[in-house]
Design a protein around this motif. Structure first.
Motif, PDB file in Angstrom:
ATOM      1  N   ALA A   1       0.757  -1.301  -0.077  1.00 54.40           N
ATOM      2  CA  ALA A   1       0.034  -0.012  -0.124  1.00 54.40           C
ATOM      3  C   ALA A   1       0.976   1.152  -0.047  1.00 54.40           C
ATOM      4  O   ALA A   1       1.835   1.116   0.699  1.00 54.40           O
ATOM      5  N   SER A   2       0.398   2.291  -0.628  1.00 56.59           N
ATOM      6  CA  SER A   2       1.035   3.611  -0.578  1.00 56.59           C
ATOM      7  C   SER A   2       1.052   4.373   0.556  1.00 56.59           C
ATOM      8  O   SER A   2      -0.193   4.343   0.948  1.00 56.59           O
ATOM      9  N   GLN A   3       2.113   4.939   1.047  1.00 55.96           N
ATOM     10  CA  GLN A   3       2.080   5.585   2.232  1.00 55.96           C
ATOM     11  C   GLN A   3       1.211   7.072   2.118  1.00 55.96           C
ATOM     12  O   GLN A   3       0.789   7.384   3.050  1.00 55.96           O
ATOM     13  N   SER A   4       1.251   7.421   0.854  1.00 55.65           N
ATOM     14  CA  SER A   4       0.283   8.750   0.794  1.00 55.65           C
ATOM     15  C   SER A   4      -1.041   8.440   0.999  1.00 55.65           C
ATOM     16  O   SER A   4      -1.970   9.313   1.085  1.00 55.65           O
ATOM     17  N   GLU A   5      -1.543   7.407   0.875  1.00 50.57           N
ATOM     18  CA  GLU A   5      -2.941   6.864   1.029  1.00 50.57           C
ATOM     19  C   GLU A   5      -3.258   6.196   2.169  1.00 50.57           C
ATOM     20  O   GLU A   5      -4.453   6.194   2.743  1.00 50.57           O
ATOM     21  N   HIS A   6      -2.112   5.490   2.734  1.00 45.06           N
ATOM     22  CA  HIS A   6      -2.252   4.434   3.733  1.00 45.06           C
ATOM     23  C   HIS A   6      -1.341   4.614   4.521  1.00 45.06           C
ATOM     24  O   HIS A   6      -0.415   3.738   5.017  1.00 45.06           O
ATOM     25  N   PHE A   7      -0.849   5.782   5.492  1.00 41.51           N
ATOM     26  CA  PHE A   7       0.041   6.074   6.108  1.00 41.51           C
ATOM     27  C   PHE A   7       0.216   5.344   7.361  1.00 41.51           C
ATOM     28  O   PHE A   7      -0.599   5.245   8.080  1.00 41.51           O
ATOM     29  N   GLY A   8       1.626   4.814   7.357  1.00 37.58           N
ATOM     30  CA  GLY A   8       1.604   3.824   8.568  1.00 37.58           C
ATOM     31  C   GLY A   8       1.333   2.333   8.296  1.00 37.58           C
ATOM     32  O   GLY A   8       1.512   1.381   9.102  1.00 37.58           O
ATOM     33  N   GLU A   9       0.537   2.101   7.343  1.00 34.30           N
ATOM     34  CA  GLU A   9       0.140   0.886   6.709  1.00 34.30           C
ATOM     35  C   GLU A   9       0.778   0.398   5.582  1.00 34.30           C
ATOM     36  O   GLU A   9       0.565   0.746   4.516  1.00 34.30           O
ATOM     37  N   TRP A  10       1.713  -0.733   5.792  1.00 35.02           N
ATOM     38  CA  TRP A  10       2.531  -1.205   4.271  1.00 35.02           C
ATOM     39  C   TRP A  10       1.747  -2.330   3.817  1.00 35.02           C
ATOM     40  O   TRP A  10       1.985  -2.164   2.628  1.00 35.02           O
ATOM     41  N   VAL A  11       0.977  -2.790   4.293  1.00 34.73           N
ATOM     42  CA  VAL A  11       0.128  -3.857   3.488  1.00 34.73           C
ATOM     43  C   VAL A  11      -1.243  -3.770   3.781  1.00 34.73           C
ATOM     44  O   VAL A  11      -1.804  -3.687   4.924  1.00 34.73           O
ATOM     45  N   GLN A  12      -2.236  -4.119   2.805  1.00 31.04           N
ATOM     46  CA  GLN A  12      -3.516  -4.165   2.982  1.00 31.04           C
ATOM     47  C   GLN A  12      -4.157  -5.928   2.587  1.00 31.04           C
ATOM     48  O   GLN A  12      -3.609  -6.190   1.536  1.00 31.04           O
ATOM     49  N   TYR A  13      -5.009  -6.302   3.429  1.00 33.19           N
ATOM     50  CA  TYR A  13      -5.120  -7.561   3.330  1.00 33.19           C
ATOM     51  C   TYR A  13      -6.703  -7.867   2.888  1.00 33.19           C
ATOM     52  O   TYR A  13      -7.336  -6.948   3.370  1.00 33.19           O
TER      53      TYR A  13
END
Length: 298
Positions: free
Chosen positions: A127-139
């Motif tokens: 996941a992009s940090q510009s859209e999900h800051f602090g979340e590296w992975v989406q499940y």
């Protein structure tokens, strides 16, 4: 090498790692099957300086800076949300009985479509940090529903740490990992310079790599199909994803490799298969059809 690859697959010890060139197997309706084809679509949608028109990450960054991140997401979604069917190779891979992990280092959803034949599987996307800051992975589950990460706090600091993987993701019999994100289900895209800088800053310590990937890869061999290792980004992602795996791997790499590719193959103990993707897939699937262990599903 075909026999060795099939034997590793039969033992559940092979991790296929697919690059963009595999999409050429899906025919004319497939999404862009190379960085060059993708950047052409980006620059057709927005004006980009001539000197970076052929550089995917730089062109994406320029559009993000001057048009907004939403423009990048819209163009990427349009490029990859096409009505394309998985190739026979995608379907063949998805039907293997022992398939703990698949890596798709591109943005398409053809492996997701092919995996519909399986039970107990799921998706992990960068996941992009510009859209999900602090979340590296989406499940995601196969039905596209998102599984929130398990939040935790940095020891003693009070700050949020990268979320732990949800427990159910560690129990899937098959995990599809898309380190660059993917058009479906969440429209996650790691594509601009800043996206890559964020990931590469942390990737050496494995922060962006899902826990399940780190667990499954131990002792496994990787099979790279449709990938090149000519630039630093391609090599860095492959190196870090295969970290702490076995010491034997294969890569379908037709034509004359670059000096950097030769060094990378030697460094990672990857045996090169000098064959086109089409010819390799034909030989691999024919070999499986003649294997007693795999004949019933080939």
């Amino acid at each position: 090498m075909i026999d060795d690859i099939l034997a590793a697959m039969d033992r559940g010890e092979l991790i296929p790692y697919l690059g963009p060139d595999v999409l050429a197997l899906a025919g004319a309706s497939a999404p862009p099957s190379s960085p060059e084809a993708l950047v052409a679509q980006l620059t057709a949608a927005a004006t980009v300086p001539h000197k970076i028109r052929n550089n995917l990450t730089a062109a994406a960054q320029f559009i993000e800076n001057f048009k907004h991140r939403k423009t990048i997401v819209a163009v990427m979604t349009k490029a990859f949300a096409v009505d394309a069917e998985p190739s026979d190779f995608h379907k063949w891979l998805a039907a293997r009985p022992k398939l703990p992990l698949l890596v798709n280092a591109w943005y398409d959803d053809l492996l997701q479509k092919a995996l519909k034949v399986r039970d107990n599987w799921g998706i992990a996307q960068g996941a992009s940090q510009s859209e999900h800051f602090g979340e590296w992975v989406q499940y995601y589950r196969p039905d596209g529903s998102n599984i929130p990460g398990v939040e935790r706090i940095q020891d003693g600091s009070g700050a949020k740490a990268p979320a732990d993987a949800p427990e159910e993701t560690l129990k899937w019999s098959t995990l599809l990992y898309q380190p660059l994100g993917g058009v479906s289900p969440g429209g996650n895209f790691i594509v601009s310079d800043s996206d890559y800088v964020e990931v590469l800053t942390e990737i050496d310590i494995q922060t962006p790599i899902p826990e399940a990937v780190q667990s499954i890869r131990r002792g496994k061999s990787f099979l790279f199909v449709g990938c090149r290792f000519a630039n630093q980004l391609e090599r860095s992602f492959a190196r870090q994803i295969m970290k702490r795996s076995s010491d034997r791997h294969w890569a379908v790499l037709p034509g004359t490799p670059t000096k950097n590719e030769e060094r990378f193959l030697a460094e990672q103990n990857i045996a090169r298969i000098d064959m086109s993707v089409e010819d390799f897939v034909a030989k691999l699937t024919a070999g499986a059809a003649g294997s007693p262990e795999l004949a019933s599903i080939a």
